[in-house]
Design an enzyme around this catalytic site. Structure first.
Site, PDB file in Angstrom:
ATOM      1  N   HIS A  40     -30.852  93.490  55.656  1.00  0.00           N
ATOM      2  CA  HIS A  40     -29.937  93.453  54.520  1.00  0.00           C
ATOM      3  C   HIS A  40     -30.575  94.197  53.364  1.00  0.00           C
ATOM      4  CE1 HIS A  40     -27.653  91.761  51.103  1.00  0.00           C
ATOM      5  NE2 HIS A  40     -26.670  91.682  51.976  1.00  0.00           N
TER       6      HIS A  40
ATOM      7  N   ASP B 203     -23.202  89.057  59.181  1.00  0.00           N
ATOM      8  CA  ASP B 203     -22.347  89.780  60.118  1.00  0.00           C
ATOM      9  C   ASP B 203     -22.829  89.665  61.554  1.00  0.00           C
ATOM     10  OD1 ASP B 203     -20.401  90.801  58.352  1.00  0.00           O
ATOM     11  OD2 ASP B 203     -21.818  92.295  57.640  1.00  0.00           O
TER      12      ASP B 203
END
Length: 476
Positions: free
Chosen positions: A332, A391
């Site tokens: 991320h 995700d």
């Protein structure tokens, strides 16, 4: 449009793309020379400070003795830790979308009475203009439901007599309406595509005022309108976790930029949707599902850690799947040790996997989550830790819920529109100044040449004839 014309245009675009590239390439070293941070991020991944917000906070590190030390990821909505917020409504065994939406929009937790009133307002706003489904959604259906959703949002502006009224009261009303109808626009858009393009049955189920957004999404999507409590609660949790994530993510920053220009709510949300649909932003969960499918095709025993590790190593070395060197769902821009959304989500993903008899699949995901950071650390030079992001598991959840891939990113939008709305209101209340960053020009002055003195592009005679005929609309 004739086939010959399309071929001509493809040839034209191919020729002039080369010209475009030649005249637009910039020496990469100039970014460092002028101190320009590409993507508005420095080499360590830290974003350029471009605004102030009181809506949410992302924390991935602490500073001690002048040194930045990574920590477990934390996410706060209006000062409330996401762990505490989600635990609150889970403990009460109720849906959390309405409470989280109220908190983000108004800045404080609602009382029981305020929550009931807000839920009723959302329910009563689940209405579309007369014949909107027939005249807008069913016309020109698209496999790209994000495009269909954007089209519908922009068309709704035509039904609003106060479309350009940017008073806070009107903007709030418009935002609440859009939050309410997003599931309808997306799910109906999918059904139209599934009927007209895939030749499947077409049905439209109306949402019920008394149901939560998660329940209505499943009700509208499924032919029998049936769903279990676990299914709806896990989807509700996914919506809450995707609802907001700081002002710096691409679609939220887009919301701020377009709002600062004085544009209307429909145009602002359409711009945010256009940003979110990009595979670098909202489409990551689809890539995770596709990656797992490719793994199964190329690994004979998905319970064998050595085989799975070898496949992950091939991914990083650009030898497998799409050969981009990425393990999707890992890493991320901000978090390093952990993404709190993924940590929370995983607990409930396992519950759904047990209900759906997908425990083996869950164990594969868990294995990849554990092995991937090790492989990336061995194969790549990284400046911070790598962990699973939200995700990584969301695509798996949507698959178990029977949600088609075309709706993966639209579901993200159904949640994130709450955050966009909160940031639009905050921008209108506090700033009232157009966002206009500076760009360093490296252009060199040139002397203008008359048309007759310019060198001509060397096109063969046959191509020139085809081009002239095509421009006249003749068959070539």
């Amino acid at each position: 449009m004739s086939e010959n014309f399309e071929k001509m245009m493809a040839d034209y675009a191919n020729r002039y793309t080369k010209v475009c590239v030649e005249n637009n390439q910039i020496d990469a070293s100039l970014f460092d020379e002028y101190g320009v941070k590409r993507g508005l991020r420095d080499k360590n991944g830290k974003g350029v400070l471009s605004g102030i917000t009181n809506i949410s906070l992302i924390k991935a590190s602490d500073t001690k003795d002048g040194k930045v030390i990574p920590c477990e990821g934390q996410l706060y909505y209006r000062g409330y830790n996401i762990f505490d917020l989600t635990a609150g409504f889970r403990t009460d065994n109720r849906f959390g979308f309405e409470e989280a939406a109220y908190l983000l929009l108004f800045g404080e937790l609602p009382t029981k009475e305020e929550l009931q009133e807000f839920s009723k307002v959302l329910g009563r706003n689940r209405r579309l203009p007369t014949n909107f489904v027939r005249d807008v959604i069913m016309k020109a259906p698209s496999k790209d439901i994000m495009n269909s959703l954007t089209k519908s949002v922009l068309t709704l502006a035509s039904y609003d007599d106060k479309v350009t009224d940017n008073s806070l009261e009107n903007v709030l009303s418009q935002c609440i309406m859009l939050i309410s109808v997003f599931p309808m626009l997306a799910v109906y858009g999918y059904h139209a595509y599934n009927h007209y393009e895939c030749d499947e049955s077409f049905y439209i189920h109306r949402p019920l005022d008394e149901l939560s957004p998660a329940e209505n999404i499943l009700r509208m999507l499924r032919p029998d309108k049936e769903y279990t409590d676990v299914e709806a609660k896990v989807l509700d949790l996914a919506l809450v976790l995707h609802m907001e994530h700081g002002g710096g993510n691409n679609s939220t920053f887009t919301t701020r930029v377009v709002t600062s220009a004085g544009s209307d709510t429909y145009s602002v949300i359409a711009a945010a949707l256009s940003s979110l649909k990009g595979p670098k932003h909202g489409g990551a969960n689809i890539k995770v599902v596709e990656m797992i499918h490719d793994l199964k095709q190329n690994v004979s025993d998905t319970t064998d850690e050595d085989q799975v590790r070898d496949y992950l190593r091939k991914l990083v070395r650009k030898e497998a799947f799409d050969k981009r060197g990425l393990i999707y769902g890992m890493g991320h821009a901000v978090y390093s040790i952990s993404d709190p959304r993924a940590v929370i989500f995983k607990r409930f993903v396992e519950l759904l996997a047990n209900e759906k008899h997908e425990k083996k699949e869950f164990e594969l995901y868990s294995m990849i989550e554990r092995l991937a950071p090790e492989v990336i650390g061995e194969e790549c030079a990284i400046y911070k830790g790598v962990s699973a992001n939200v995700d990584f598991y969301s695509g798996f959840v949507y698959n178990m819920l029977g949600i088609p891939r075309e709706l993966f990113t639209p579901i993200f939008a159904m949640a994130r529109i709450v955050g966009w709305s909160a940031h639009r209101l905050e921008e209108l209340i506090n700033v009232d100044k157009i966002i206009r960053p500076a760009y360093q020009s490296i252009m060199t002055p040139k002397v203008y040449e008359s048309l007759k003195d310019r060198s001509t592009l060397k096109l063969d005679t046959n191509y020139q004839k085809k081009l002239q005929l095509a421009m006249k609309g003749e068959n070539c």
